[in-house]
Write a protein that holds these residues in place. Structure first.
Motif, PDB file in Angstrom:
ATOM      1  N   HIS A   1       0.799  -1.230   0.000  1.00 24.03           N
ATOM      2  CA  HIS A   1       0.000   0.000   0.000  1.00 24.03           C
ATOM      3  C   HIS A   1       0.826   1.272   0.000  1.00 24.03           C
ATOM      4  CE1 HIS A   1      -2.827  -3.067   1.670  1.00 24.03           C
ATOM      5  NE2 HIS A   1      -3.593  -2.523   0.749  1.00 24.03           N
ATOM      6  N   GLU A   2       2.070   1.201   0.449  1.00 29.73           N
ATOM      7  CA  GLU A   2       2.944   2.377   0.388  1.00 29.73           C
ATOM      8  C   GLU A   2       3.358   2.694  -1.043  1.00 29.73           C
ATOM      9  OE1 GLU A   2       6.414   2.038   2.723  1.00 29.73           O
ATOM     10  OE2 GLU A   2       5.344   1.350   4.499  1.00 29.73           O
ATOM     11  N   HIS A   3       3.384   1.675  -1.909  1.00 33.80           N
ATOM     12  CA  HIS A   3       3.786   1.863  -3.301  1.00 33.80           C
ATOM     13  C   HIS A   3       2.534   2.086  -4.141  1.00 33.80           C
ATOM     14  CE1 HIS A   3       7.863  -0.480  -2.911  1.00 33.80           C
ATOM     15  NE2 HIS A   3       7.863   0.687  -2.293  1.00 33.80           N
ATOM     16  N   PHE A   4       2.297   3.316  -4.486  1.00 30.23           N
ATOM     17  CA  PHE A   4       1.080   3.644  -5.217  1.00 30.23           C
ATOM     18  C   PHE A   4       1.217   3.398  -6.722  1.00 30.23           C
ATOM     19  CE2 PHE A   4       0.914   6.274  -1.376  1.00 30.23           C
ATOM     20  CZ  PHE A   4      -0.332   5.928  -0.895  1.00 30.23           C
ATOM     21  N   GLN A   5       2.451   3.476  -7.242  1.00 28.33           N
ATOM     22  CA  GLN A   5       2.643   3.220  -8.663  1.00 28.33           C
ATOM     23  C   GLN A   5       3.972   2.515  -8.911  1.00 28.33           C
ATOM     24  OE1 GLN A   5       1.320   6.595  -8.188  1.00 28.33           O
ATOM     25  NE2 GLN A   5       3.233   7.406  -7.377  1.00 28.33           N
ATOM     26  N   TYR A   6       4.086   1.902 -10.120  1.00 27.13           N
ATOM     27  CA  TYR A   6       5.192   1.024 -10.477  1.00 27.13           C
ATOM     28  C   TYR A   6       5.611   1.403 -11.894  1.00 27.13           C
ATOM     29  CZ  TYR A   6       3.260  -1.221  -6.415  1.00 27.13           C
ATOM     30  OH  TYR A   6       2.791  -1.432  -5.135  1.00 27.13           O
ATOM     31  N   TYR A   7       6.895   1.732 -12.071  1.00 25.91           N
ATOM     32  CA  TYR A   7       7.305   2.444 -13.270  1.00 25.91           C
ATOM     33  C   TYR A   7       8.105   1.603 -14.256  1.00 25.91           C
ATOM     34  CZ  TYR A   7       6.208   6.733 -10.656  1.00 25.91           C
ATOM     35  OH  TYR A   7       5.588   7.715  -9.947  1.00 25.91           O
ATOM     36  N   THR A   8       7.846   1.858 -15.518  1.00 20.63           N
ATOM     37  CA  THR A   8       8.781   1.574 -16.589  1.00 20.63           C
ATOM     38  C   THR A   8       9.493   2.886 -16.921  1.00 20.63           C
ATOM     39  OG1 THR A   8       7.109   2.087 -18.266  1.00 20.63           O
ATOM     40  CG2 THR A   8       7.314  -0.236 -17.565  1.00 20.63           C
ATOM     41  N   VAL A   9      10.517   2.822 -17.762  1.00 19.89           N
ATOM     42  CA  VAL A   9      11.137   4.065 -18.228  1.00 19.89           C
ATOM     43  C   VAL A   9      10.113   4.891 -19.003  1.00 19.89           C
ATOM     44  CG1 VAL A   9      12.846   5.007 -19.837  1.00 19.89           C
ATOM     45  CG2 VAL A   9      13.510   3.243 -18.201  1.00 19.89           C
ATOM     46  N   ALA A  10       9.270   4.217 -19.775  1.00 19.26           N
ATOM     47  CA  ALA A  10       8.274   4.935 -20.571  1.00 19.26           C
ATOM     48  C   ALA A  10       7.279   5.685 -19.679  1.00 19.26           C
ATOM     49  CB  ALA A  10       7.540   3.960 -21.480  1.00 19.26           C
ATOM     50  N   SER A  11       6.722   5.006 -18.673  1.00 17.70           N
ATOM     51  CA  SER A  11       5.731   5.672 -17.823  1.00 17.70           C
ATOM     52  C   SER A  11       6.393   6.700 -16.920  1.00 17.70           C
ATOM     53  CB  SER A  11       4.950   4.652 -17.000  1.00 17.70           C
ATOM     54  OG  SER A  11       5.790   3.923 -16.121  1.00 17.70           O
ATOM     55  N   ALA A  12       7.625   6.449 -16.476  1.00 14.96           N
ATOM     56  CA  ALA A  12       8.332   7.429 -15.650  1.00 14.96           C
ATOM     57  C   ALA A  12       8.613   8.698 -16.445  1.00 14.96           C
ATOM     58  CB  ALA A  12       9.627   6.843 -15.121  1.00 14.96           C
ATOM     59  N   SER A  13       8.956   8.549 -17.718  1.00 12.54           N
ATOM     60  CA  SER A  13       9.203   9.721 -18.555  1.00 12.54           C
ATOM     61  C   SER A  13       7.943  10.577 -18.666  1.00 12.54           C
ATOM     62  CB  SER A  13       9.669   9.272 -19.939  1.00 12.54           C
ATOM     63  OG  SER A  13       9.915  10.380 -20.768  1.00 12.54           O
ATOM     64  N   ARG A  14       6.783   9.930 -18.803  1.00 11.13           N
ATOM     65  CA  ARG A  14       5.529  10.680 -18.871  1.00 11.13           C
ATOM     66  C   ARG A  14       5.218  11.361 -17.539  1.00 11.13           C
ATOM     67  NH1 ARG A  14       3.913   5.399 -21.364  1.00 11.13           N
ATOM     68  NH2 ARG A  14       4.247   5.695 -23.608  1.00 11.13           N
ATOM     69  N   ALA A  15       5.511  10.662 -16.437  1.00 11.45           N
ATOM     70  CA  ALA A  15       5.264  11.250 -15.127  1.00 11.45           C
ATOM     71  C   ALA A  15       6.158  12.467 -14.902  1.00 11.45           C
ATOM     72  CB  ALA A  15       5.491  10.211 -14.030  1.00 11.45           C
ATOM     73  N   LEU A  16       7.415  12.382 -15.263  1.00 15.91           N
ATOM     74  CA  LEU A  16       8.327  13.509 -15.095  1.00 15.91           C
ATOM     75  C   LEU A  16       7.883  14.703 -15.938  1.00 15.91           C
ATOM     76  CD1 LEU A  16      11.649  11.472 -15.144  1.00 15.91           C
ATOM     77  CD2 LEU A  16      10.823  12.845 -13.211  1.00 15.91           C
ATOM     78  N   ALA A  17       7.431  14.427 -17.143  1.00 14.17           N
ATOM     79  CA  ALA A  17       6.983  15.506 -18.023  1.00 14.17           C
ATOM     80  C   ALA A  17       5.792  16.250 -17.440  1.00 14.17           C
ATOM     81  CB  ALA A  17       6.640  14.948 -19.398  1.00 14.17           C
ATOM     82  N   SER A  18       4.979  15.560 -16.622  1.00 12.22           N
ATOM     83  CA  SER A  18       3.803  16.210 -16.034  1.00 12.22           C
ATOM     84  C   SER A  18       4.172  17.360 -15.116  1.00 12.22           C
ATOM     85  CB  SER A  18       2.967  15.182 -15.255  1.00 12.22           C
ATOM     86  OG  SER A  18       3.606  14.829 -14.024  1.00 12.22           O
TER      87      SER A  18
END
Length: 414
Positions: free
Chosen positions: A218-235
């Protein structure tokens, strides 16, 4: 959870459903054993529009992190990892150049395990750590620490007081925040317009490939690939420019990002990892199709081993009480009849009980006193370190058991 927390899409598909468990760091005191214990669904889904894997935000960071049971400095290998990172970051970014007043910020700085190495180099730094107890430990160790959660307001306030950061480090926290866009904007508020952000997160690719489902909690709300992390950073106004593959936590990413206006084109390493993720099918549902079945096999194999050992009259005890271990214990339904206790190096956990399964947590010395036939290693990601630490079980013929990625029994050597 009906919508993705990053892009807002309603196109959410199930990856694996682990039932309902208590929060993994809510260790029980002895006087709490007769009280009700809340449990929350633990169901990993993936957004088929932005491909961010995520669980519902059923608990808040405030519930988990105001007082925290995890102290990073109790892991020898993790402290060494942090020391090596600081040395390389100082070299790579020239933070100790003559005449430069560099400033380093670490978000989720825990007990100062990383920034102590920055302090030792005479570089100005600040930790931002929401947990009161571990933040106090950091300050006692000489690491300046602010007790706050990061959001855009906190980032702006730190920048106004201390100046922009040349480097913002955020290790194993980007998964721990439900407001990923707000947190990313906080990182952007902290970092200088020509500065760097370094984040470490577990890689969803290895989580899937290596059956590392116990890192879902429950502490880990999301789990990243490089692709999804890149989109998250861009936000939040950051651009991914480089990536390193790390062995930590069973396989992690170190993501190097900069403010979008200062960022160069991504390196070849970024393209290489993106290609691996695409080949594994992580941006289509086929990449997740068999994961749930492989998780079920891990559970069956571990339970079969524990039941068979009990019927043979052999003793099995645990080593470690990490968050991941509590996902595993609860999903498998393991109780003290199969695992009478586990031990941990962290004195904070001694005399407490694992959430949900209520297994006693004792000091590590208990293993040598009891001489069990098997030691079930719950922090399997520290395998190399712990095979050495636990080599003393060889004296009575004891063996180590690792449950992930598949059940393995190891005969240790002195």
């Amino acid at each position: 959870m009906t919508r993705c927390r990053l892009c807002g899409s309603a196109a959410m598909e199930s990856v694996v459903d682990l039932g309902a468990t208590p929060p993994c760091e809510s260790f029980l005191a002895a006087d709490g054993l007769d009280r009700p214990e809340p449990a929350y669904p633990l169901h990993l889904r993936v957004c088929t529009d932005c491909w961010l894997a995520q669980i519902p935000p059923l608990i808040t960071p405030e519930e988990t992190f105001k007082e925290y049971a995890y102290f990073s400095s109790y892991s020898t290998s993790w402290v060494a990892h942090a020391r090596a990172f600081v040395a390389e970051a100082v070299r790579r970014l020239g933070l100790d150049a003559e005449g430069r007043d560099a400033f380093v910020v670490e978000v989720a700085s825990n007990d100062g395990y990383l920034l102590r190495h920055v302090v030792d180099r005479g570089i100005r730094c600040l930790g931002i750590e929401p947990s009161v107890n571990v933040g106090a430990a950091a300050r006692a160790a000489g690491v300046p620490t602010l007790t706050e959660f990061l959001d855009p307001g906190t980032g702006a306030a730190v920048r106004a007081e201390h100046g922009p950061a040349d480097l913002v480090a955020a290790n194993n926290v980007y998964a721990h925040i439900p407001d990923v866009v707000g947190f990313t904007r906080g990182l952007r508020a902290l970092v200088a317009d020509d500065g760097w952000v370094s984040l470490e997160v577990q890689h969803l690719l290895t989580l899937i490939e290596q059956n590392q489902y116990d890192t879902i909690y429950h502490e880990h709300f999301q789990y990243y690939t490089v692709a999804s992390a890149s989109r998250a950073l861009a936000s939040g106004g950051l651009a991914l420019v480089d990536v390193e593959l790390l062995p930590t936590h069973g396989g992690s990413l170190r993501l190097w990002a900069r403010p979008a206006e200062a960022a160069d084109e991504p390196t070849r390493r970024v393209a290489d990892v993106l290609a691996r993720e695409k080949a594994a099918g992580l941006e289509e549902l086929s990449g997740y199709a068999e994961f749930s079945a492989r998780v079920a096999k891990v559970r069956r194999d571990l339970l079969r081993f524990l039941i068979d050992a009990a019927e043979r009259g052999e003793t099995v005890v645990g080593y470690g009480a990490p968050g991941k271990g509590n996902t595993l214990l609860n999903h498998c339904g393991i109780r003290p009849d199969l695992l009478p206790y586990t031990v941990d190096r962290n004195p904070y956990k001694h005399g407490r009980f694992t959430p949900g399964t209520r297994i006693p947590i004792l000091p590590p010395e208990r293993i040598a006193a009891d001489r069990p036939d098997y030691v079930l290693v719950l922090p399997w990601n520290l395998r190399a370190e712990l095979v050495g630490q636990l080599s003393f079980v060889h004296a009575w013929g004891g063996r180590l058991v690792f449950p992930i990625p598949e059940l393995s029994i190891v005969e240790v050597k002195p």
